[in-house]
Write a protein that holds these residues in place. Structure first.
Motif, PDB file in Angstrom:
ATOM      1  N   GLU A 171       3.695  76.129 -55.947  1.00 21.46           N
ATOM      2  CA  GLU A 171       4.349  76.062 -54.639  1.00 21.46           C
ATOM      3  C   GLU A 171       3.354  75.994 -53.497  1.00 21.46           C
ATOM      4  N   GLU A 172       3.807  75.348 -52.436  1.00 24.64           N
ATOM      5  CA  GLU A 172       3.118  75.407 -51.146  1.00 24.64           C
ATOM      6  C   GLU A 172       4.105  75.984 -50.140  1.00 24.64           C
ATOM      7  N   ARG A 173       3.593  76.781 -49.210  1.00 23.00           N
ATOM      8  CA  ARG A 173       4.472  77.422 -48.236  1.00 23.00           C
ATOM      9  C   ARG A 173       3.978  77.123 -46.825  1.00 23.00           C
ATOM     10  N   ARG A 174       4.926  76.695 -45.986  1.00 21.98           N
ATOM     11  CA  ARG A 174       4.617  76.418 -44.590  1.00 21.98           C
ATOM     12  C   ARG A 174       4.867  77.692 -43.785  1.00 21.98           C
ATOM     13  N   VAL A 175       3.849  78.118 -43.053  1.00 18.79           N
ATOM     14  CA  VAL A 175       3.853  79.439 -42.445  1.00 18.79           C
ATOM     15  C   VAL A 175       3.783  79.354 -40.931  1.00 18.79           C
ATOM     16  N   ARG A 274       7.195  72.036 -53.582  1.00 21.11           N
ATOM     17  CA  ARG A 274       6.400  72.051 -54.810  1.00 21.11           C
ATOM     18  C   ARG A 274       5.124  71.265 -54.588  1.00 21.11           C
ATOM     19  N   ASP A 275       4.005  71.843 -55.008  1.00 17.96           N
ATOM     20  CA  ASP A 275       2.709  71.178 -54.916  1.00 17.96           C
ATOM     21  C   ASP A 275       2.686  70.010 -55.900  1.00 17.96           C
ATOM     22  N   LYS A 276       2.568  68.803 -55.364  1.00 15.04           N
ATOM     23  CA  LYS A 276       2.622  67.605 -56.209  1.00 15.04           C
ATOM     24  C   LYS A 276       1.461  67.541 -57.190  1.00 15.04           C
ATOM     25  N   SER A 277       0.361  68.247 -56.872  1.00 10.18           N
ATOM     26  CA  SER A 277      -0.800  68.212 -57.769  1.00 10.18           C
ATOM     27  C   SER A 277      -0.720  69.275 -58.849  1.00 10.18           C
TER      28      SER A 277
END
Length: 430
Positions: A171-175, A274-277
């Protein structure tokens, strides 16, 4: 006393030059180590921020925005002045080269950049100044702050395991955040006051208050003037104590005030993706190599380059004729690994300078390269072993994890460094 004289001379020049030009006098907003910031400079920077907030339906207090902008201009001057003391500068040529690179990366002509910036509501000179500040900051981080930061093997393993055991690793989260700055050594009364202020702002967010408005007016972090949006983060890109709390939030949720060396943070989780990598990674190839180096200065003449080439060709011929590579490295190599027979250990792609890496990965085990030229000089390379590592293993990911943790800690240390710089500086607001 000399500094105060310089300040008043600067003020006198500002007032008299405006009068001679027949222009209305511009009020002085602040004096920073002898440099003057005018009210018109502050208004020019604050205007677009106020317009953006008003257009979004989140009107802000102009006086608070002006004060935040003034603080950012003060820090810009302090950062540049300190950088000069370390010999760090960004020339006009360097800035224009960076602007041209950004233009080409975005598929536009460098000549069209001023027009594009203006169409987006920006000022070209201000855009170039921001690029200059970014270049200076990068050098300060690399040369001044990064040497002060370290990461242990245990911390790397902890990060690897925490991401591996949970789907959060993908996951990536925008903060978004509001920071209430506080010195690490602040007395208990100041700590309590800062916490209460942070909690009050957190409650306003929970009650539906606008992050953009509250961050612009109250946050002590540079992201405040951009509405508090810090962008996207993966695990390992924030300080561990911040990260643990952030990855427990659901989208739209507001954190309680969290203490760090910078002060008290209030986070809002703006989005999740979701982190595409973050998929199964291919096996990582590594080589174990040794080398022999004949050094060359960057400004070496053609004759010096040719002489060094002939020298290393003669060394290679001795090795082809049966001389031991490691022994030759001990005798003639001018690289730091020479004393160890030129042994560089295992390395993967992206860890060496490109010409060296390209040559090393093209060699078979036991093969000695032809002379390879890099910015350091001429090399001979011998590949001792090859290794294939599972792309999802700790060994394959160690370097990437280290970079992420180092970057997070360097940014946090830089923020503290800037605050200390501000406390020691001579600044007068008017």
């Amino acid at each position: 006393m000399k500094l105060r004289v310089t300040v008043w001379m600067a003020l006198l020049w500002l007032l008299t030059s405006a009068a001679w030009a027949g222009e209305p006098l511009d009020r002085v907003a602040a004096v920073v180590e002898g440099e003057v910031i005018t009210a018109s400079e502050v208004r020019a920077k604050a205007g677009p921020i106020l317009e953006r907030l008003n257009a979004s339906g989140s009107p802000a207090n102009p006086a608070r925005i002006y004060n935040r902008v003034l603080d950012s201009l003060i820090m810009r001057i302090l950062q540049r002045n300190k950088a000069k003391q370390f010999g760090i500068v960004a020339s006009d040529r360097d800035v224009m080269k960076m602007a041209a690179g950004i233009a080409r990366k975005n598929g536009v002509s460098p000549q069209d950049m001023p027009k594009i910036v203006a169409q987006q509501g920006g000022d070209w000179e201000d855009y170039l100044n921001q690029l200059r500040d970014d270049m200076i900051k990068t050098q300060l981080l690399r040369r001044v702050i990064r040497p002060l930061v370290s990461v242990s093997e245990e911390e790397l393993r902890d990060l690897y395991e925490s991401a591996k055991e949970s789907d959060e690793g993908a996951e990536e989260r925008r903060v978004g955040q509001i920071l209430i700055a506080l010195d690490e050594r602040a007395p208990e009364l100041e700590v309590e006051k800062a916490y209460n202020r942070a909690e009050e702002l957190a409650q306003q967010l929970r009650d539906g208050g606008s992050l953009a408005t509250l961050a612009s007016q109250h946050s002590d972090d540079p992201s405040g003037l951009n509405g508090g949006d810090m962008g996207w983060f993966k695990r390992g890109e924030l300080l561990p104590e911040m990260e643990r709390a952030l990855f427990e939030l659901t989208k739209g949720e507001i954190s309680k005030p969290l203490r760090s060396p910078q002060g008290f943070h209030v986070f809002k989780l703006l989005d999740v993706r979701r982190d595409k990598s973050a998929h199964a990674k291919p096996a990582q190839q590594k080589v174990h190599a040794s080398h022999i180096l004949i050094k060359l200065e960057r400004d070496a003449s053609e004759a010096e380059v040719e002489a060094a080439l002939q020298q290393i060709q003669a060394i290679r011929q001795k090795i082809v004729d049966g001389a031991n590579f490691a022994q030759m490295a001990k005798e003639v190599s001018e690289g730091p690994s020479g004393a160890n027979g030129g042994d560089l250990g295992f390395f993967g792609k992206g860890e060496m300078t490109p010409p060296f890496e390209q040559a090393a990965f093209a060699l078979e085990v036991g093969q000695v390269s032809e002379p390879v030229r890099t910015e350091f000089g001429w090399h001979l390379i011998l590949v001792e072993e090859r290794q294939s590592i599972d792309g999802d293993s700790f060994e394959a990911q160690r370097d990437a994890l280290r970079r992420r943790l180092l970057e997070a800690r360097t940014k946090a240390r830089f923020s503290q460094w800037l605050r200390d710089l501000r406390l020691r500086a001579y600044v007068e607001k008017y």
